[in-house]
Motif scaffolding. Structure first.
Motif, PDB file in Angstrom:
ATOM      1  N   ARG A   1      49.604  73.591  58.499  1.00 48.52           N
ATOM      2  CA  ARG A   1      48.886  72.546  57.847  1.00 48.52           C
ATOM      3  C   ARG A   1      47.945  73.388  56.795  1.00 48.52           C
ATOM      4  O   ARG A   1      47.108  72.597  56.065  1.00 48.52           O
ATOM      5  CB  ARG A   1      48.167  71.878  58.878  1.00 48.52           C
ATOM      6  CG  ARG A   1      49.156  71.294  60.096  1.00 48.52           C
ATOM      7  CD  ARG A   1      48.164  70.649  60.921  1.00 48.52           C
ATOM      8  NE  ARG A   1      47.454  69.497  60.571  1.00 48.52           N
ATOM      9  CZ  ARG A   1      47.420  68.494  61.082  1.00 48.52           C
ATOM     10  NH1 ARG A   1      48.128  68.151  62.269  1.00 48.52           N
ATOM     11  NH2 ARG A   1      47.008  67.378  60.714  1.00 48.52           N
TER      12      ARG A   1
ATOM     13  N   ARG B   1      42.436  69.702  69.631  1.00 50.44           N
ATOM     14  CA  ARG B   1      43.663  70.081  68.839  1.00 50.44           C
ATOM     15  C   ARG B   1      45.041  70.336  69.758  1.00 50.44           C
ATOM     16  O   ARG B   1      46.064  70.598  69.345  1.00 50.44           O
ATOM     17  CB  ARG B   1      43.437  71.404  68.205  1.00 50.44           C
ATOM     18  CG  ARG B   1      42.258  71.098  66.995  1.00 50.44           C
ATOM     19  CD  ARG B   1      42.387  72.401  66.224  1.00 50.44           C
ATOM     20  NE  ARG B   1      40.955  72.224  65.454  1.00 50.44           N
ATOM     21  CZ  ARG B   1      40.994  71.873  64.180  1.00 50.44           C
ATOM     22  NH1 ARG B   1      41.909  71.050  63.593  1.00 50.44           N
ATOM     23  NH2 ARG B   1      39.806  71.993  63.359  1.00 50.44           N
TER      24      ARG B   1
ATOM     25  N   ALA C   1      57.703  67.440  62.701  1.00 46.28           N
ATOM     26  CA  ALA C   1      57.010  66.273  63.330  1.00 46.28           C
ATOM     27  C   ALA C   1      55.543  66.097  63.304  1.00 46.28           C
ATOM     28  O   ALA C   1      55.104  64.871  63.524  1.00 46.28           O
ATOM     29  CB  ALA C   1      57.626  66.185  64.821  1.00 46.28           C
TER      30      ALA C   1
ATOM     31  N   PRO D   1      50.873  65.835  58.948  1.00 52.42           N
ATOM     32  CA  PRO D   1      50.331  64.660  58.546  1.00 52.42           C
ATOM     33  C   PRO D   1      51.210  63.812  57.692  1.00 52.42           C
ATOM     34  O   PRO D   1      51.666  64.235  56.757  1.00 52.42           O
ATOM     35  CB  PRO D   1      48.817  65.025  58.131  1.00 52.42           C
ATOM     36  CG  PRO D   1      49.017  66.493  57.876  1.00 52.42           C
ATOM     37  CD  PRO D   1      50.146  66.994  58.465  1.00 52.42           C
ATOM     38  N   GLY D   2      51.386  62.571  57.811  1.00 50.64           N
ATOM     39  CA  GLY D   2      52.063  61.428  56.943  1.00 50.64           C
ATOM     40  C   GLY D   2      53.737  61.579  57.211  1.00 50.64           C
ATOM     41  O   GLY D   2      54.187  60.915  56.522  1.00 50.64           O
TER      42      GLY D   2
ATOM     43  N   ASN E   1      56.433  60.576  59.647  1.00 50.21           N
ATOM     44  CA  ASN E   1      56.465  59.679  60.592  1.00 50.21           C
ATOM     45  C   ASN E   1      57.628  60.055  61.398  1.00 50.21           C
ATOM     46  O   ASN E   1      58.565  60.803  60.939  1.00 50.21           O
ATOM     47  CB  ASN E   1      56.380  58.286  60.020  1.00 50.21           C
ATOM     48  CG  ASN E   1      57.606  57.931  59.331  1.00 50.21           C
ATOM     49  OD1 ASN E   1      58.554  58.528  59.293  1.00 50.21           O
ATOM     50  ND2 ASN E   1      57.285  56.965  58.134  1.00 50.21           N
ATOM     51  N   PRO E   2      57.560  59.269  62.577  1.00 49.57           N
ATOM     52  CA  PRO E   2      58.846  59.485  63.715  1.00 49.57           C
ATOM     53  C   PRO E   2      60.153  59.301  63.019  1.00 49.57           C
ATOM     54  O   PRO E   2      61.136  59.846  63.233  1.00 49.57           O
ATOM     55  CB  PRO E   2      58.512  58.364  64.696  1.00 49.57           C
ATOM     56  CG  PRO E   2      57.183  58.232  64.496  1.00 49.57           C
ATOM     57  CD  PRO E   2      56.729  58.460  63.181  1.00 49.57           C
TER      58      PRO E   2
END
Lengths: 108, 624
Positions: free
Chosen positions: B417, B429, B595, B598-599, B601-602
């Motif tokens: 990230r 976290r 997975a 951020p952003g 999705n599953p």
């Protein structure tokens, strides 16, 4: 705003505590009328499992003694959020941190 | 020409652990620093540990690092934070006597075999065919080596700001490394700017201590290191005071003089450790903020006011500090400042902390966009171990994943990230925080450390004794059982359904101690006293850990599905453009990493998984 429908005007007073029960009744009725006629169907096995996981975890969290084991309740909430997240979208830890630090500043 | 196995550049908290770890691994190691006098310096807050950070310190200790031992012999106010919230989130913290801390670190380094400490400034790295070969010193001397760990903290392109004053420095009084900074930029690595700040330091004798509330240490200080059973350093109190509306008015009136607000600082600072001008600006509904007055040592004449980091001009600092109760006549001995520095986007690193593009070059510490001594030290130890492993022809890296350690959580976060703001450890976290506790760091990591050769003999012996005792204690507990009638007789909780219960069942509620069960089960007396608290905590989380194990298995399964380096994400059917962009930007190594983005999705994760499974079985990329 359109014209106010007389039927939907409810007079209340918080000071006198009048009309509030009636207002709540009307709101509940209104909301119930919005309820879908059928229950939403969970079409995939994966989704069913996830919802069940979330529901179990929420039940456990609600039964936890917060004075002794607050961290266990937190864990169950996390499990529930992750389970729901596996259908919708994960809640990102950065969002949680954003929320915490928008109202609070850690001392140490 | 001198030659070493591993060269560590920088003598801060990351460099210290890296150099010590690589030496413990048996590699001939050099620690090169611009100034030997500043090895082990605490540039900002004189304290170690805290929420999340305390966990890191225990993990470093479990791998035989130095930080925990150093603070145990220099800590002057031990406090267990979050004590009321359950052992999983307890955060050990202690204020440090700066001088003693430095002394302990230097003593530990001096005792370390295989380690040379060299004063010198490095001006270049020798790299051929994308592989590190050595370093070049200021006087053009060359040291050859196989691995380099770069731990230059805030010293690359460091600029200090006080009001509109600008000083090129890595820390007040210490020059920054401009030449190396330029060289690093030339390597084509992704470099960005971050900022952080520090408060003014106050003269202890000028504070009116009678006017402030005092806070004392825990009555029984709990050591950081698994090697120590008690703390011998004298414990002191610190003061607590508060800012007020007058303080805030002076700050708001002068806010344009702060370099962050005037626009002369471009780097972003941490959300969770805002300067006082940020606090006043951001939380304008609050008319007071807490300030801890922390003595910098037992015989130090200085006090660190925790909570008022600032880069306002000197005269404004003088004015606003004096509005605070107890500080009316205070003398500032060193003004607060903001520092802006170069960091490298850690997404350019593998989880071994080796730069993806340059073999044998490792980065650790604040240079990777983190903040805090503990975060730096934790990366240092991993980079040091791997820099040493790199000497093998076919390196088998020392990696920790998110289910093993906070260190694993941090490194995974960093390399997937990046660090858009200085990265600090938080317990939130970690996904598996009932497992990743500060009390069981040795149970999680020491065995693995021994296997990789980073744990010294003394700890190895002590750990083996403890581990056997734990096993023995668990055997004793597992043999015992009692019927409801017996439980009732000893006033212990029993089930109405008639099931027998074991000691572990009773202890799981967290309401009983092992001692409370002695009269029912005298065999428990055979368990050594110093294991009680550990066993009680283990039992308390046992049920949850079993449940969490499923999550861990699922995570590890995802983490073992590697995404080949050459995969073309544009060919994955059904992905949204956004998901595709995320993959192309980050290039995750495993499904687990994807997975968590951020952003992402599953559904995207499932699509990617399905695509990978359909690919012909070719040799998957793996750094493991």
């Amino acid at each position: 705003m359109g014209k106010l429908n007389k039927k939907n005007v409810h007079e209340i007073s918080i000071k006198e505590n009048t009309g509030i029960d009636q207002l709540i009744k009307v709101i509940v009725k209104q909301l119930k009328s919005l309820d879908p006629k059928e229950n939403a169907l969970l079409t995939r096995e994966r989704h069913v499992q996830a919802v069940k996981r979330a529901s179990d975890a929420l039940k456990r969290a609600s039964l936890t003694n917060l004075n002794i084991n607050p961290e266990l309740a937190a864990e169950d909430l996390r499990v529930a959020a992750t389970a729901i997240g596996s259908i919708t979208n994960n809640i990102d830890v950065e969002e949680i941190l954003d929320d915490i630090f928008s109202s609070f500043c850690i001392g140490k | 020409m001198k030659s070493f196995d591993v060269i560590v550049i920088g003598g801060g908290h990351a460099g210290i652990e890296a150099a010590a770890a690589s030496s413990r691994m048996g590699s001939k190691t050099a620690l090169v620093t611009m100034n030997i006098e500043t090895i082990g310096e605490m540039s900002c807050n004189p304290a170690i540990g805290g929420l999340g950070k305390g966990h890191l310190v225990r993990e470093i200790d479990a791998l035989d690092g130095l930080m925990a031992r150093a603070i145990d012999s220099s800590g002057i106010q031990f406090r267990m934070l979050n004590r009321s919230r359950g052992p999983a989130v307890h955060g050990p913290r202690s204020q440090a006597d700066r001088k003693l801390y430095k002394k302990s670190i230097n003593l530990l380094l001096k005792q370390q075999e295989n380690l040379s400490i060299i004063e010198g400034t490095i001006k270049d790295l020798k790299i051929t065919n994308k592989e590190i070969k050595g370093v070049v010193l200021q006087n053009d001397e060359v040291y050859l080596c196989k691995s380099v760990v770069l731990t230059t903290g805030t010293f690359l392109g460091g600029i200090i700001h006080i009001g509109d004053e600008k000083i090129s420095a890595g820390r007040i009084g210490d020059k920054s490394s401009e030449i190396l900074s330029k060289k690093i930029r030339q390597l084509g690595l992704p470099i960005g700017r971050l900022k952080t700040g520090t408060p003014p330091r106050l003269e202890k004798s000028s504070i009116d201590w009678k006017k402030v509330e005092m806070q004392s240490a825990d009555p029984v200080p709990v050591p950081f290191s698994f090697l120590n059973s008690d703390i011998k350093v004298k414990q002191i109190e610190c003061g607590i005071t508060r800012t007020n509306i007058h303080t805030h008015k002076i700050i708001s009136d002068n806010i344009n003089l702060s370099p962050v607000y005037s626009g002369s600082i471009e780097g972003s600072g941490p959300r969770y450790c805002p300067s006082i001008e940020d606090k006043v600006n951001r939380f304008n509904n609050k008319d007071s903020h807490q300030v801890f007055l922390e003595p910098e040592g037992l015989d130090s004449s200085l006090v660190y006011p925790n909570g008022i980091s600032t880069s306002l001009p000197k005269h404004v600092q003088d004015n606003f500090v004096k509005t605070i109760v107890g500080l009316e006549n205070v003398k500032i001995s060193q003004y607060g400042y903001a520092i802006e520095y170069d960091y490298m986007d850690p997404r350019a690193l593998n989880s071994s902390l080796e730069v993806k593009e340059i073999k044998g070059l490792f980065f650790a510490g604040q240079i990777n966009g983190t903040t805090g001594y503990e975060e730096a030290a934790a990366q240092g130890i991993i980079a040091g171990i791997n820099a040493s492993i790199k000497l093998n022809n076919n390196p088998k890296w020392f990696l920790l994943d998110r289910s093993e350690a906070y260190i694993g959580v941090m490194i995974d976060d960093l390399i997937t990230r990046g660090a858009p703001e200085p990265y600090r450890m938080f317990t939130s976290r970690a996904e598996f925080r009932l497992l990743l506790r500060s009390d069981n760091a040795d149970q999680r990591l020491t065995e693995k450390g021994i296997k990789f050769g980073v744990v010294g003999n003394k700890r190895k012996v002590l750990w083996n004794i403890k581990n056997n005792e734990l096993k023995h204690a668990n055997e004793i507990m597992d043999k015992l059982t009692a019927k409801p009638s017996e439980l009732k007789k000893y006033e212990l909780p029993f089930t109405r359904t008639g099931q027998s219960r074991k000691p572990k069942d009773i202890l799981s509620s967290g309401e009983y101690h092992i001692k409370d069960l002695f009269s029912l089960w005298p065999d428990l007396k055979k368990i050594s006293n110093n294991l009680h608290s550990q066993l009680e905590t283990d039992c308390r989380y046992n049920v949850y850990l079993k449940r969490q194990q499923e999550d861990i298995n699922a995570y590890q399964k995802e983490n073992n599905i590697n995404i080949p380096l050459n995969v073309d994400f544009n060919k994955v059917k059904g992905l949204s453009n956004e998901a595709r962009d995320i993959l192309n930007n980050v290039k995750p190594n495993t499904i687990a990493q994807a997975a968590k983005l951020p952003g992402f999705n599953p559904t995207s994760t499932l699509l990617l998984l399905r695509y990978l499974k359909k690919q012909p079985k070719e040799k998957n990329f793996s750094e493991n």
